[in-house]
Every structure is written in C-alpha cells, then in structure tokens.
Design an enzyme around this catalytic site. Sequence first.
Site, PDB file in Angstrom:
ATOM      1  N   GLU A  67       0.812  -1.212   0.000  1.00 49.78           N
ATOM      2  CA  GLU A  67       0.000   0.000   0.000  1.00 49.78           C
ATOM      3  C   GLU A  67       0.849   1.268   0.000  1.00 49.78           C
ATOM      4  O   GLU A  67       0.442   2.281  -0.587  1.00 49.78           O
ATOM      5  CB  GLU A  67      -0.946   0.004   1.202  1.00 49.78           C
ATOM      6  N   GLN A 130      -9.414  -6.165  11.817  1.00 49.54           N
ATOM      7  CA  GLN A 130      -8.839  -5.151  10.930  1.00 49.54           C
ATOM      8  C   GLN A 130      -9.513  -3.774  11.080  1.00 49.54           C
ATOM      9  O   GLN A 130      -9.559  -2.996  10.133  1.00 49.54           O
ATOM     10  CB  GLN A 130      -8.864  -5.610   9.471  1.00 49.54           C
TER      11      GLN A 130
END
Length: 577
Positions: A67, A130
């Site tokens: 990312e 998450q």
Amino acid sequence: METVKATAKKETAKKSMRITGAEAVIRCLLAEGVDLIYGYPGGAIMPVYDELYKFQDELTHILTRHEQGATHAAQGYARVSGRVGVAMATSGPGATNLVTGLADAQIDSTPMVCITGQVARHLLGSDAFQETDIVGISTPVTKWNYQITRAEEIPEILAKAFYIAKSGRPGPVLIDITKNAQFDELDFDYKKCTGVRSYKPVPKPDNNAIAKAAELINKAKKPYVIWGQGVILGEAEEELKALIEKTGIPAAWTIMGESAIPTEHPLNVGMVGMHGNYGPNVLTNECDLLLAIGMRFDDRVTGDLNTYAKQAKIVHFEIDPAEINKNVKVDVAVLGNAKETLAEILPLVDKNSHEAWLQEFAKKHQEEYDVVIKNDITPTKPGLTMGEVIEEVNKASGQKAVIVTDVGQHQMVACRYAKFKESKSNITSGGLGTMGFALPAAIGAKQGAPDREVVAVIGDGGYQMTIQELGVIFQHQIPVKILVLNNDFLGMVRQWQQLFFEKRYASTVMTNPDFVKIAEGYHIKANSVSERKDLAAAVKEMIDFEGPYFLEVKVEKEDNVFPMIPSGASVSDIRLK
C-alpha cells in the site's frame, strides 16, 4: 425526432440513479476525470473493488505490491501530470500502510485522494477484525479527512475531497468508508465541489503589498530570488522567467522547485540548501533583497535562522498564509497564487541588469567547480562517482528526462547535476525524506507522462525498501528506467558518521544481493557496470531501450557529497571539502 430523443436522454441523465455506495464511489471518481487508481484490495474495501471490476474499461487499477507503493505511485503521477493522484486500500494494516505516503504528500504539497475501507458502522469502536482508527491516525498528515458511515454521504464528501486536495496549496485527503455504506443504496446525483464555507484556498492579492515589493526590487543593488515548488504547483514558470529576465535578478531553487526554469538559463545560479551550490548559499547572506517565491524557508535551506539573510529585506510570495513569518520574519508578504502575483508585479518593476552581482555568483561557482564539481563530473581516480553517472544520463537523455530520486547521497548528487529543459522533471521526496519513494513514484510518473523518458535514480538502501514494486513494472510492462547507484552503504548516514562521529560506521554497511538477478527474475532487462570504460555505453543502452530496464552502477564506497552545510550551521559556513 433525433433532437427530441437527444433531449430526453439528456433529461434522463440529470435524474438521480438508485445505486449502491460502492458503485457511487466509482461513479464519483469517473465524474472527477480519474482514469487511474493505485491500490491493494481487502475485505473492508471489497464492495468497491467489485464495482471497479465492472468499470475496468473506464478506470484502470494498478495493483501495487504494498500500500505504501500505491501512495508513492499516486504522488509521482500527480507531480508529473498536475492531476490528483488516487490510492485505495482496505482497513487496518492496509490503511496504516498509507500513512508514510500521506505524510510525504502533506509536507511536499502533493494533491492526492486516498480511499480506505472500514468495518461496518455498528462495529466501530469494538476492536473488530482489521479495525483501525485511520481518521485519527491520519489527521496530522492530511489536509482533510473524513469517515463516511452512510451511503448518501458519498457523492458530497468525495466531491469535497477532490476540491480540497487540488485547490490552493495542494495536499492529501483521506476518505474512510464503512462497509455498510458501500453495500447500502442511495439516490446518486453528483455535483462537483466549487467551494467550502470558511475555506479560502487562494488569498486575494494585496495591491499595496505588490507595490511595496516592486519598489524594493527597483531600489535593490543586490537582489536575489529563491524559488520553490510553489512556482510549479501554481504553473507560474513563465511568469517567474519573465520577472528575472526583465529585472536581471539571479535566481536559485530549492530541490522541490528544480526544473521550473531550464538548468542552463543564464540567470539560474543553482541550488540552495545543505548540499546546494556554494554561491547560492554564501551569497544569501550578502544580498540586500531576498525574494522568496513559493518556498517555505525549510531548515535545510536556511541553516541557522539566527544568521539567515539578516542584512536583507525579505519579500515572501506565498499562497499559504500559515507560512508567512513561520520561520523567517519578512518585510513584505505577497499572498496569492504565484502565477497571478508575479504577473501583477511584472509591469511595476524596472528593466535592469545586475552584472557585477552576477559576477559574484560566477566567481563562487568557479571556486566550487575547481574544488568539487570537476572531481565529481570528470574524476581522475579509478572508482566511478555518482556525479559522472548523472552526467551520462544528461547526455543520453538530452536533458529531457524526468528524474525520480529516492533519498540519500544519490538524491543530492542527482539534484545537483541533473540538467532539465522542461518543468515537472525533478520528482523527489523533499520534506519527509522517504527512502523507498523513487521506484513506485517512477511508476506513477511514467503513467502520468507516458511520452516522457522516466529515470529512477536510487541508492542501494532505499531501493530495497520498495523493491517489490518491480512486480508492477513486470506485470504492466511500464517502461521506466531504474538506475541504482550502489556503494554498499547507507551513504548519507555513513557520510555523517565519517564527518561527525569519528568514522564509527554503526549499522550502515550493506551486504547487498545480486540486483541484476532480481531484476531478471521479474523479466526486466538488466545490466551492471563498475568500470568507467563501460559507463557511457551502458547508460545509453538503458535510455534507448524500449521497455523497462535496470542498470546497477557500482560507485566509490566512501565518496562524500560536497558542498555541505553542517547541521545547525549558517549558510555562510558551507564546506567545499
């Protein structure tokens, strides 16, 4: 009849559609003219990716290998194209992996919109799988951020995000979207944002301030311009060029401003800063008027603030009022976009030349050439220098390449010796100094300017921080040229250890892999050179090659970058050796 049909179709297009929030995200991006996204999918953003699959003919997605790579690629794309870069990730670690790129974009004023998925609204605050408070985490490193929890918020918030990212002093925006908002439906109607209450991105220029600045310019005997990236972001290159040519004022640049004016322009006197040119640094403390244009008086430019340009009147051309008097107290502040303010001051300044003053820069340049530049560009010692490698890139590319640098010695050498004819040609991590920036940023730069040659100049340390992005280059056959200057050291840290820590090389020696084999593992053409007789041909082959190419150049292990202003010292204390 055809006219009636066309009218009916137009009226239908005006009506809102009932669609999911996920589809609304994609339609918002298309409405903003986005055609390229960098990202990495995951559970919390999966509904948006599912819709993206349906729109893949209109919107290209590049799967980066990390990312962070997505944010740097979006930065490179934005910096070269002038458009907003877009990155997307899932929640939790996907979102937190964007933070370095957000911080880099914030301090370097890069327009970017990052979209993250988030757990469903009813799970917020429950430590769900998450779940991370990415809005709280990213607040210090974004221009604006927002968490969307209802589908109907999506059009307005994304329109606002793009407006804020691009307007005024650009910067990164993060939009976090809960999973329920992606699944729920809304009546979609998109309107571009043209303003936000209480947010005034471009201050209105003050005619009195402009008149005062012009008066100071006309009276000055030793005027001096230092420009920064604000000139490029404001698309004020021609206005700056017109100003210095009319007034005859010598002009220097920060590394973020490099390439706004061609390197070989007679009034371009070089780079300021810790490893900048000798004359531009020393003569900062001898000018009687300093015109700072689109730069923020960063500590790497000013050195010791207590001794910085104390003899001079200072005029600051700046779009962001927060930068005025933040580091350096100025005599006149000219607020506004540099393109507008420079155009307004141009008729008020006298035609002039400052030949004797320019000669002082020429003398300092000769001193630097004799002690530093000559040995960097045309060395007599056996080992290769970074400077001579960059000089070969200049020759092979015709000074037309976009140079994307990482962070370290190679960055300073490339900024010092790369030559440019076009603006938006020097892409680097300036304020944050992010190792690992160059490889993914070069991917974005090439896709943002596909007709230009893009060369990533990287050190062996920073290269290995994002080396996995070679997978993107291989998968999409992006024809970037990767030039690794390998000295088997974390070179900049080693230089400081040599000069200031009695050569205690603590954790800076690198035992490197076979970089050529790694590139070949990704089916990228690769070569390595270590001798001067092979250098020119190797660089030319790299530049001329039609696809992606990796070139390792093994340079001197313990070369240092000079000139250098020791940390905390005055710009007058710059060292040539």
